[in-house]
Design a protein around this motif. Structure first.
Motif, short mmCIF file in Angstrom:
data_model
loop_
_atom_site.label_atom_id
_atom_site.label_comp_id
_atom_site.label_asym_id
_atom_site.label_seq_id
_atom_site.Cartn_x
_atom_site.Cartn_y
_atom_site.Cartn_z
N SER A 135 133.47 -99.50 -20.36
CA SER A 135 134.11 -99.31 -19.06
C SER A 135 134.02 -97.85 -18.61
O SER A 135 133.82 -97.57 -17.43
N LEU A 136 134.14 -96.94 -19.57
CA LEU A 136 134.04 -95.52 -19.23
C LEU A 136 132.61 -95.16 -18.81
O LEU A 136 132.42 -94.35 -17.90
N VAL A 137 131.61 -95.75 -19.46
CA VAL A 137 130.23 -95.51 -19.04
C VAL A 137 130.04 -96.00 -17.61
O VAL A 137 129.40 -95.33 -16.78
N SER A 138 130.59 -97.16 -17.31
CA SER A 138 130.42 -97.74 -15.97
C SER A 138 131.16 -96.93 -14.91
O SER A 138 130.91 -97.10 -13.71
N LEU A 139 132.09 -96.06 -15.32
CA LEU A 139 132.79 -95.22 -14.35
C LEU A 139 131.80 -94.35 -13.57
O LEU A 139 132.04 -94.01 -12.41
N GLY A 140 130.69 -94.01 -14.23
CA GLY A 140 129.69 -93.20 -13.54
C GLY A 140 129.21 -93.86 -12.27
O GLY A 140 129.07 -93.21 -11.22
N GLY A 141 128.96 -95.18 -12.35
CA GLY A 141 128.53 -95.91 -11.17
C GLY A 141 129.60 -95.96 -10.10
O GLY A 141 129.30 -95.96 -8.90
N GLY A 142 130.87 -96.01 -10.53
CA GLY A 142 131.96 -96.04 -9.56
C GLY A 142 132.18 -94.70 -8.88
O GLY A 142 132.53 -94.63 -7.70
N VAL A 143 131.96 -93.62 -9.62
CA VAL A 143 132.16 -92.28 -9.07
C VAL A 143 130.99 -91.87 -8.18
O VAL A 143 131.15 -91.06 -7.26
N ALA A 144 129.81 -92.44 -8.44
CA ALA A 144 128.59 -92.02 -7.75
C ALA A 144 128.71 -91.95 -6.24
O ALA A 144 128.32 -90.94 -5.63
N PRO A 145 129.25 -93.00 -5.56
CA PRO A 145 129.34 -92.91 -4.10
C PRO A 145 130.25 -91.80 -3.61
O PRO A 145 130.09 -91.29 -2.50
N MET A 146 131.21 -91.40 -4.45
CA MET A 146 132.14 -90.36 -4.05
C MET A 146 131.58 -88.95 -4.27
O MET A 146 132.11 -87.98 -3.75
N VAL A 147 130.50 -88.85 -5.07
CA VAL A 147 129.92 -87.55 -5.39
C VAL A 147 128.56 -87.38 -4.72
O VAL A 147 128.34 -86.43 -3.95
N MET A 148 127.64 -88.29 -5.01
CA MET A 148 126.27 -88.14 -4.55
C MET A 148 126.11 -88.37 -3.05
O MET A 148 125.31 -87.71 -2.39
N THR A 149 126.88 -89.33 -2.50
CA THR A 149 126.76 -89.61 -1.07
C THR A 149 127.22 -88.43 -0.22
O THR A 149 126.50 -88.02 0.71
N PRO A 150 128.39 -87.83 -0.48
CA PRO A 150 128.76 -86.64 0.30
C PRO A 150 127.78 -85.49 0.10
O PRO A 150 127.49 -84.75 1.04
N LEU A 151 127.25 -85.33 -1.14
CA LEU A 151 126.28 -84.28 -1.39
C LEU A 151 125.02 -84.49 -0.55
O LEU A 151 124.50 -83.54 0.06
N ALA A 152 124.55 -85.73 -0.51
CA ALA A 152 123.36 -86.03 0.31
C ALA A 152 123.63 -85.75 1.78
O ALA A 152 122.77 -85.23 2.50
N THR A 153 124.83 -86.07 2.25
CA THR A 153 125.19 -85.82 3.65
C THR A 153 125.13 -84.34 3.99
O THR A 153 124.58 -83.94 5.03
N VAL A 154 125.67 -83.51 3.11
CA VAL A 154 125.67 -82.06 3.33
C VAL A 154 124.24 -81.52 3.32
O VAL A 154 123.85 -80.71 4.18
N LEU A 155 123.45 -81.97 2.37
CA LEU A 155 122.07 -81.50 2.27
C LEU A 155 121.25 -81.89 3.51
O LEU A 155 120.44 -81.10 4.01
N ILE A 156 121.48 -83.11 4.00
CA ILE A 156 120.75 -83.57 5.20
C ILE A 156 121.12 -82.70 6.40
O ILE A 156 120.26 -82.31 7.20
N GLU A 157 122.41 -82.39 6.55
CA GLU A 157 122.86 -81.58 7.67
C GLU A 157 122.28 -80.16 7.61
O GLU A 157 121.97 -79.55 8.64
N GLN A 158 122.12 -79.64 6.40
CA GLN A 158 121.65 -78.27 6.23
C GLN A 158 120.13 -78.13 6.25
O GLN A 158 119.59 -77.17 6.79
N PHE A 159 119.43 -79.10 5.67
CA PHE A 159 117.99 -78.94 5.45
C PHE A 159 117.14 -80.06 6.04
O PHE A 159 115.90 -79.96 6.01
N GLY A 160 117.75 -81.12 6.58
CA GLY A 160 116.97 -82.25 7.05
C GLY A 160 116.77 -83.27 5.94
O GLY A 160 116.90 -82.95 4.76
N TRP A 161 116.43 -84.51 6.31
CA TRP A 161 116.41 -85.57 5.32
C TRP A 161 115.29 -85.41 4.29
O TRP A 161 115.48 -85.73 3.10
#
Length: 406
Positions: A135-161
């Motif tokens: 269950s703890l290993v699977s937490l990574g998949g649950g946290v992913a949208p909260m970490v990687m998605t906002p990071l991708a949004t910031v990067l797109i705004e700053q540098f383009g897709w």
């Protein structure tokens, strides 16, 4: 059997899963910028994700089988470079076909290399606290949208897709590769085989077919398929349903965030509970809770009610999903665990593919989502009924790399 180092692998697995799955499932964030700059259709861009799901399911089966032969570390390392290469090529693609091949093919193939190999390895390290560990290993998949998605949004705004996707490729590879070197094969797998294991090894070429014929595998795969088929439609269409009920687009989208947070708690709660009262009971209870929650959607219409149901469903399917691998370990030898988990993951991916399409067809046919939730709840209840047929995993006896109840 349990070693302190097993928790190091749990931590590494959670980090790898978070980065890998977050990188793959960030595509919705890229959808608008890619369409605006390239002029590609949204259907064409989204098609890369559809291809990715299919490829991920098939590849997961192959990666899992390979893990049984060479271990999870080389599999994860190969997948890390495949993920980075796929994202890099997609970021440079000038036509939609190349984008789909890179993102759907290469990135999708790499996505199948993380769940089954990592779960199979973690299961081999633990006798006690096994449910909590996976269950703890699977937490990574649950946290992913909260970490990687906002990071991708910031990067797109700053540098383009394009540059954002290229940076994600480099960062993901740079994080996953060092973490992969922390993965070690479980002690029981690296020890010399017993005479029984030697006899089983003589029939290894036919073990795959033998595994797929086992009733335990058939029931596991069937329940996993039905579970995912039940919740995939509601997950995909609930935002549209909430908007039809009067919620704003931002408020409706936030329902996903609530489900994600609830899923994190579900993984912990269900994992601890399974270690205490038994995996089978928790899975059945979670499937029933999921079916009831899905059916309740036909009675809601206010945003607060959607949030409340999001908590219930997030707890239910978020908590149940990792436990299938724990139950698989009760029936099968660690030497074939990658194959088993890869096989049931493939069926779950097929189940996930039915929900969005089926839900869209029901809406187009009847003009509302009523029958989506009714049919999805029925499928969820069917999953619980099939789960009742799991035999008690007592006094196991090994045969051709599988464990059979006495």
């Amino acid at each position: 059997m349990e070693r302190n180092y097993g928790w190091v692998i749990v931590a590494a697995g959670a980090l790898i899963t978070c980065v890998a799955m977050g990188s793959m499932f960030a595509l919705p964030v890229y959808l608008q910028p890619v369409a605006d700059q390239t002029g590609w259709t949204r259907a064409g861009i989204s098609g890369a994700m559809t291809i990715g799901f299919i490829v991920m399911g098939v590849a997961g089966f192959l990666w899992g089988t390979l893990t049984d032969r060479i271990g999870a570390k080389p599999v994860v390392l190969i997948a890390a470079f495949t993920l980075g290469l796929g994202l890099f090529i997609a970021s440079r693609a000038n036509d939609i076909l190349m984008f789909q091949i890179a993102y759907g093919g290469l990135v999708g193939a790499s996505g199948g290399a993380f769940f089954a190999p990592l779960m199979a390895t973690v299961l081999g390290w633990f006798d006690k606290h096994r449910s909590l560990a996976v269950s703890l290993v699977s937490l990574g998949g649950g946290v992913a949208p909260m970490v990687m998605t906002p990071l991708a949004t910031v990067l797109i705004e700053q540098f383009g897709w394009r540059d954002a996707m290229m940076m994600t490729a480099l960062v993901a590879t740079a994080i996953i590769v060092p973490a992969a070197f922390l993965i070690r094969r479980p002690p029981a797998v690296t020890e010399p085989q017993s005479q029984a294991g030697t006899a089983a090894g003589a029939e290894h070429s036919t073990s795959l077919l033998a595994i797929m014929r086992r009733p335990q595998f058939i029931v596991l795969a069937s329940v996993f398929f039905l579970c995912c088929a039940a919740h995939s439609g509601p997950i995909f269409h609930t935002v549209s349903y909430a908007m039809l009920c009067g919620a704003s687009a931002i408020a409706a989208a936030s329902i996903y965030s609530v489900e994600g947070v609830a899923g994190l708690f579900g993984r912990l709660i269900f994992g601890l509970l399974a270690d205490r009262v038994g995996v089978k009971r928790v899975i059945i209870g979670g499937l029933v809770l999921q079916a009831v929650g899905i059916y309740t959607y036909i009675y809601v219409g206010e945003l607060t009610q959607f949030y409340m149901l999001a908590v219930v469903l997030g707890l239910a399917y978020g908590g149940v999903m990792p436990l299938y691998s724990v139950l698989a370990r009760d029936y099968f030898s660690p030497r074939v665990m990658g194959t088993v988990l890869g096989g049931i993951t493939m069926t779950s991916s097929i189940g996930m593919a039915f929900g969005p399409v089926g839900g869209g067809w029901l809406f187009d046919t009847f003009g509302d989502y009523h029958w989506l939730y009714v049919s999805s709840a029925a499928i969820g209840l069917a999953a619980a009924l099939v789960a009742l047929t799991f035999p008690r995993p007592s006094a196991p006896q090994e045969l051709n790399g599988t464990l059979q109840p006495a």
